[in-house]
Write a protein that holds these residues in place. Structure first.
Motif, PDB file in Angstrom:
ATOM      1  N   GLN A 232      57.959  49.652  55.944  1.00  0.00           N
ATOM      2  CA  GLN A 232      58.193  50.600  57.044  1.00  0.00           C
ATOM      3  C   GLN A 232      56.853  51.183  57.505  1.00  0.00           C
TER       4      GLN A 232
ATOM      5  N   GLY B  70      55.395  50.928  60.477  1.00  0.00           N
ATOM      6  CA  GLY B  70      54.734  50.266  61.604  1.00  0.00           C
ATOM      7  C   GLY B  70      53.364  49.716  61.237  1.00  0.00           C
TER       8      GLY B  70
ATOM      9  N   GLN C 122      58.479  45.154  66.159  1.00  0.00           N
ATOM     10  CA  GLN C 122      59.155  45.365  67.447  1.00  0.00           C
ATOM     11  C   GLN C 122      58.619  44.541  68.605  1.00  0.00           C
TER      12      GLN C 122
ATOM     13  N   SER D 121      62.148  47.910  66.049  1.00  0.00           N
ATOM     14  CA  SER D 121      61.142  48.748  65.399  1.00  0.00           C
ATOM     15  C   SER D 121      61.676  49.223  64.048  1.00  0.00           C
ATOM     16  N   GLY D 122      60.778  49.735  63.227  1.00  0.00           N
ATOM     17  CA  GLY D 122      61.195  50.265  61.925  1.00  0.00           C
ATOM     18  C   GLY D 122      60.863  49.336  60.778  1.00  0.00           C
ATOM     19  N   LEU D 123      60.454  48.128  61.105  1.00  0.00           N
ATOM     20  CA  LEU D 123      60.143  47.127  60.086  1.00  0.00           C
ATOM     21  C   LEU D 123      58.722  46.618  60.327  1.00  0.00           C
ATOM     22  N   THR D 124      57.994  46.398  59.251  1.00  0.00           N
ATOM     23  CA  THR D 124      56.640  45.841  59.353  1.00  0.00           C
ATOM     24  C   THR D 124      56.526  44.701  58.358  1.00  0.00           C
TER      25      THR D 124
ATOM     26  N   PRO E  38      64.321  49.337  55.439  1.00  0.00           N
ATOM     27  CA  PRO E  38      65.059  49.447  56.704  1.00  0.00           C
ATOM     28  C   PRO E  38      66.027  48.271  56.819  1.00  0.00           C
TER      29      PRO E  38
ATOM     30  N   ALA F 125      67.170  46.673  60.322  1.00  0.00           N
ATOM     31  CA  ALA F 125      66.068  45.987  60.996  1.00  0.00           C
ATOM     32  C   ALA F 125      65.748  44.661  60.278  1.00  0.00           C
TER      33      ALA F 125
END
Ligand SMILES: *Cc1c(COP(=O)(O)O)cnc(C)c1O
Length: 348
Positions: free
Chosen positions: A61, A63, A183, A189-192, A228, A231
């Motif tokens: 999470q 970003g 994203q 969004s919310g996941l990296t 997350p 996501a």
């Protein structure tokens, strides 16, 4: 933009996922059912990018921005000097954050070209003990994309690939670490996603927060705390979609065609202009200017009325920008070009 078929599947499954009587959002992240979502997503991502076994894949999470801090804290001792290439807004943000933790040398930059170009390819002969060389593979705001992978010799190469990962095939073995906020091209969004070579982790500083600790997250399957989950599930659906489309070679060729069609129109239009040097134009983010900048508001209004949205340039640079990520079909480019041609005929 996400693929419509992915959104449709998510919609169908929203209230009752795999006959569980629940949403995937409502099941425990430690349940066997969610573990299978998580593991399948990782396996599909590994297959798409042919990620070698010696790399860990993390679903985190915070970003890409949190990675700006996590990378030095994981990979560098406090006194080590970090090497960065500066090609624009996102590089600068990464550098500013890294400087909170370490000395940073900028070993190449394109400031003199107003960041509308990238530095020429060369071998970086970095000082012994340099923990890594960082660069931003695609500058999402400026619209430049490296047409080559920088040569950092034996120094691990770290890449912010937030807006380019999965847009074409990639030789992961050239990198020490690749990271991407989801994203742009992966999911919501919310996941990296972090892809990191195993030997680089496990030497972090004691003050590193646990959720940012790659070794810990790798040992815990990215579940050092609650991940997350929704996501992650959606990213998994996008990976399945990419595989069904034929994988990254097919996607890459489609993206090349999409970008070329748009740049060719812009260059030949006599009305619009691309500010970016032609050898390093992004396949994903296409900034362009109108011959008369006072018509920008009118352009976005009329474009929105024609169903073409999100065309404003980033608030920091103005102008127009078409983001044409994986899920944007060639027909979307044609619709934009048709609109641009009509606009130029009416106002040019
Ligand atoms: C969007 C973006 C970021 C920031 O991502 P967050 O997920 O908002 O932190 C960083 N780098 C690049 C290249 C980006 O496109």
């Amino acid at each position: 933009m996400l693929p419509v078929t992915v959104l449709e599947q998510a919609g169908r499954e929203l209230l009752d996922w795999q006959a569980s009587g629940m949403s995937v959002m409502e099941i425990s992240h430690r349940s066997a059912a969610f573990m299978s979502v998580a593991q399948t997503a990782e396996a599909d991502l590994r297959a798409l990018l042919a990620i070698p076994d010696r790399y860990k894949v993390l679903f985190l999470q915070g970003g890409a921005t949190l990675q700006f801090a996590a990378i030095p804290l994981n990979l560098a001792k406090a006194d080590a000097t970090l090497a960065y290439i500066n090609t624009g807004v996102w590089s600068q943000k990464a550098i500013a954050e890294a400087r909170r933790y370490n000395p940073v040398t900028v070993v190449a930059d394109s400031a003199a070209e107003k960041f509308m170009d990238v530095p020429a390819a060369r071998h970086f002969d970095l000082a012994e003990g340099t923990p890594y060389l960082h660069y931003t593979a695609n500058e999402t705001i400026g619209g430049t994309e490296f047409p080559y992978i920088p040569d950092s010799g034996d120094t691990p190469l770290v890449a912010d690939m937030s807006s380019t990962l999965l847009s074409r095939p990639l030789d992961v073995s050239r990198f020490g670490l690749i990271y991407a906020g989801a994203q742009k091209n992966i999911g919501p969004s919310g996941l990296t996603v972090v892809i990191v070579r195993e030997d680089l982790i496990g030497h972090s500083r004691p003050e590193l927060p646990a959720v940012m600790n790659y070794a810990l997250q790798a040992a815990e399957g990215s579940m050092a705390n609650t991940p997350p989950t929704y996501a992650w599930y959606l990213a998994g659906l996008v990976f399945k979609w990419l595989k069904a489309e034929g994988g990254l070679a097919v996607i890459g060729e489609r993206n090349r065609q999409k970008a070329q069609r748009l740049y060719d129109y812009i260059d030949g239009s006599g009305y619009y202009q691309s500010p970016v040097a032609s050898h390093c134009r992004s396949w994903m983010n296409v900034p362009f200017r109108l011959a008369d900048a006072t018509l920008e508001g009118c352009f976005t209004q009329e474009a929105a009325a024609a169903g073409l949205t999100n065309l404003e340039g980033h608030r920091s640079v103005g102008g127009m920008r078409a983001s044409i990520y994986n899920a944007m079909p060639l027909a979307g480019i044609d619709a934009l070009v048709d609109f641009m041609r009509g606009f130029a005929a009416r106002y040019g």
